[in-house]
Design an enzyme around this catalytic site. Structure first.
Site, PDB file in Angstrom:
ATOM      1  CE  LYS A  42      -3.286  -1.193  -0.710  1.00 24.54           C
ATOM      2  NZ  LYS A  42      -3.483  -1.890  -2.022  1.00 24.54           N
ATOM      3  CG  HIS A 102       4.560  -6.113  -1.187  1.00 21.72           C
ATOM      4  ND1 HIS A 102       4.708  -4.810  -1.592  1.00 21.72           N
ATOM      5  CD2 HIS A 102       3.339  -6.494  -1.641  1.00 21.72           C
ATOM      6  CE1 HIS A 102       3.614  -4.438  -2.263  1.00 21.72           C
ATOM      7  NE2 HIS A 102       2.787  -5.449  -2.317  1.00 21.72           N
ATOM      8  CB  SER A 132      -3.866   2.462   1.736  1.00 20.36           C
ATOM      9  OG  SER A 132      -3.936   1.904   0.445  1.00 20.36           O
TER      10      SER A 132
HETATM   11  P1  A3P Z   1      -5.051   4.603  -1.396  1.00 19.11           P
HETATM   12  O1  A3P Z   1      -5.701   3.381  -0.857  1.00 19.11           O
HETATM   13  O2  A3P Z   1      -4.624   5.551  -0.297  1.00 19.11           O
HETATM   14  O3  A3P Z   1      -5.839   5.304  -2.441  1.00 19.11           O
HETATM   15  P2  A3P Z   1       0.063  -0.452  -3.693  1.00 19.11           P
HETATM   16  O4  A3P Z   1       0.124  -0.377  -5.156  1.00 19.11           O
HETATM   17  O5  A3P Z   1       1.404  -0.481  -3.018  1.00 19.11           O
HETATM   18  O6  A3P Z   1      -0.861  -1.521  -3.208  1.00 19.11           O
HETATM   19  O7  A3P Z   1      -0.537   0.931  -3.159  1.00 19.11           O
HETATM   20  C1  A3P Z   1      -1.867   1.269  -3.390  1.00 19.11           C
HETATM   21  C2  A3P Z   1      -2.071   2.726  -3.038  1.00 19.11           C
HETATM   22  O8  A3P Z   1      -1.416   3.536  -4.045  1.00 19.11           O
HETATM   23  C3  A3P Z   1      -3.551   3.122  -3.058  1.00 19.11           C
HETATM   24  O9  A3P Z   1      -3.674   4.168  -2.083  1.00 19.11           O
HETATM   25  C4  A3P Z   1      -3.683   3.625  -4.496  1.00 19.11           C
HETATM   26  O10 A3P Z   1      -4.798   4.443  -4.706  1.00 19.11           O
HETATM   27  C5  A3P Z   1      -2.374   4.401  -4.621  1.00 19.11           C
HETATM   28  N1  A3P Z   1      -2.045   4.688  -6.039  1.00 19.11           N
HETATM   29  C6  A3P Z   1      -2.019   3.820  -7.068  1.00 19.11           C
HETATM   30  N2  A3P Z   1      -1.743   4.469  -8.212  1.00 19.11           N
HETATM   31  C7  A3P Z   1      -1.574   5.781  -7.887  1.00 19.11           C
HETATM   32  C8  A3P Z   1      -1.289   6.949  -8.653  1.00 19.11           C
HETATM   33  N3  A3P Z   1      -1.115   6.916  -9.959  1.00 19.11           N
HETATM   34  N4  A3P Z   1      -1.186   8.124  -7.981  1.00 19.11           N
HETATM   35  C9  A3P Z   1      -1.355   8.179  -6.634  1.00 19.11           C
HETATM   36  N5  A3P Z   1      -1.650   7.101  -5.875  1.00 19.11           N
HETATM   37  C10 A3P Z   1      -1.758   5.908  -6.486  1.00 19.11           C
END
Ligand code: A3P
Length: 289
Positions: A42, A102, A132
């Site tokens: 996340k 991860h 998140s």
């Molecule tokens: P939120 O749940 O706060 O919206 P991961 O890919 O490590 O699982 O992380 C997911 C988080 O990154 C989510 O956060 C997601 O919305 C955010 N995320 C993914 N793409 C993004 C982008 N282009 N810009 C900003 N945040 C992004």
């Protein structure tokens, strides 16, 4: 898919399937030109992977999509029934490969270090990570039931979530920063000034890129564009595994959403725990953005 309790890998809580697939991961043969994308869950993994994939394809979105094997950037420790594992996908991927993980630094297969592979790590402030993660636990059914937010905060602070303690993860990788092969980035910086962060990545990779190509990459990796891109938003994953009606994978994509969720008491509790567990570390997070 029934919700499952987490398994354990050398003391780190992890999905049962991933634990079963571990021997294959441990024996993974990295190649010297592999680039590892490492994050705590996340923290912007999908975003950073998308940026790197496009950098590797010189901003050619169509080619990037055509080249994709199964999912865009293979996930090293991925193992699920009836699907090729991350290691199997990587073995079929031509060099130079991007590899997503991860894993905490001490569980990384030795072969990455032995081959001097470059690593880009991205960290995110823990208050936004836990929010998140809370939504992700609800929508992604391989997780146990997260309970209330108050309960989940305690589970997170105790390091009893998948991939274990956030503190140990971000600090473990931060200690590797002394080594030239590691670029340590922050989600909050990427949000504030993606142009500057992409320039850091390009310098780290020793790659030059025209401004117009960088602009195209930033456009395609903006939250709005990725949210509507089926190759990036995880909506092709079966609903039994990820239920986007409970919470979309690309949920809000902002910094500071924790303020919409924490009570004053939860925030004080979190701050106190954070202070105690970051003592002696020069790693700093921006919570107030
Ligand atoms: P939120 O749940 O706060 O919206 P991961 O890919 O490590 O699982 O992380 C997911 C988080 O990154 C989510 O956060 C997601 O919305 C955010 N995320 C993914 N793409 C993004 C982008 N282009 N810009 C900003 N945040 C992004």
């Amino acid at each position: 898919v029934a919700r499952q309790e987490l398994g354990s890998l050398r003391g780190i809580p992890l999905y049962q399937c991933f634990v079963q697939g571990w021997p294959q991961v441990e024996a993974f043969r990295a190649r010297p030109d592999d680039l590892l994308v490492a994050t705590y869950p996340k923290s912007g993994t999908t975003w950073l992977s998308e940026i790197l994939d496009l950098i590797y394809h010189d901003g050619d979105v169509e080619k990037c999509r055509r080249d994709a094997i199964f999912n865009r950037v293979p996930f090293l420790e991925m193992k699920a029934p009836k699907m090729p594992s991350g290691v199997e996908l990587l073995e079929k991927t031509p060099s130079p490969r991007l590899v997503k993980t991860h894993l905490p630094v001490h569980l990384l297969p030795a072969s990455f270090q032995d081959n001097g592979c470059k690593v880009i790590y991205m960290a995110r402030n823990p208050k936004d990570v836990v929010i998140s993660y809370y939504y992700f636990y609800q929508m992604a059914k391989m997780h146990p039931d997260p309970g209330t937010l108050g309960e989940f905060l305690e589970t997170f602070l105790a390091g009893k979530v998948a991939y274990g303690s956030w503190y140990e993860h971000v600090q473990g990788w931060w200690e590797k920063k002394q080594e030239k092969q590691l670029l340590y980035l922050f989600y909050e910086d990427m949000k504030k000034d993606p142009w500057q962060e992409v320039q850091k990545i390009l310098r780290f990779l020793g790659k030059e890129m025209e401004e117009e190509v960088v602009a195209r990459i930033l456009h395609h990796t903006s939250f709005q564009e990725m949210k509507k891109n089926p190759a990036a938003n995880y909506e092709t994953i079966p609903r039994a595994l990820m239920d986007h009606s409970l919470s979309p994978f690309l949920r809000k994509g902002i910094s500071g959403d924790w303020k919409n969720h924490f009570t004053v008491a939860q925030n004080e509790r979190f701050d106190q725990h954070y202070r105690e567990h970051m003592v002696g570390s020069d790693l700093r997070f921006q919570m107030e953005v």
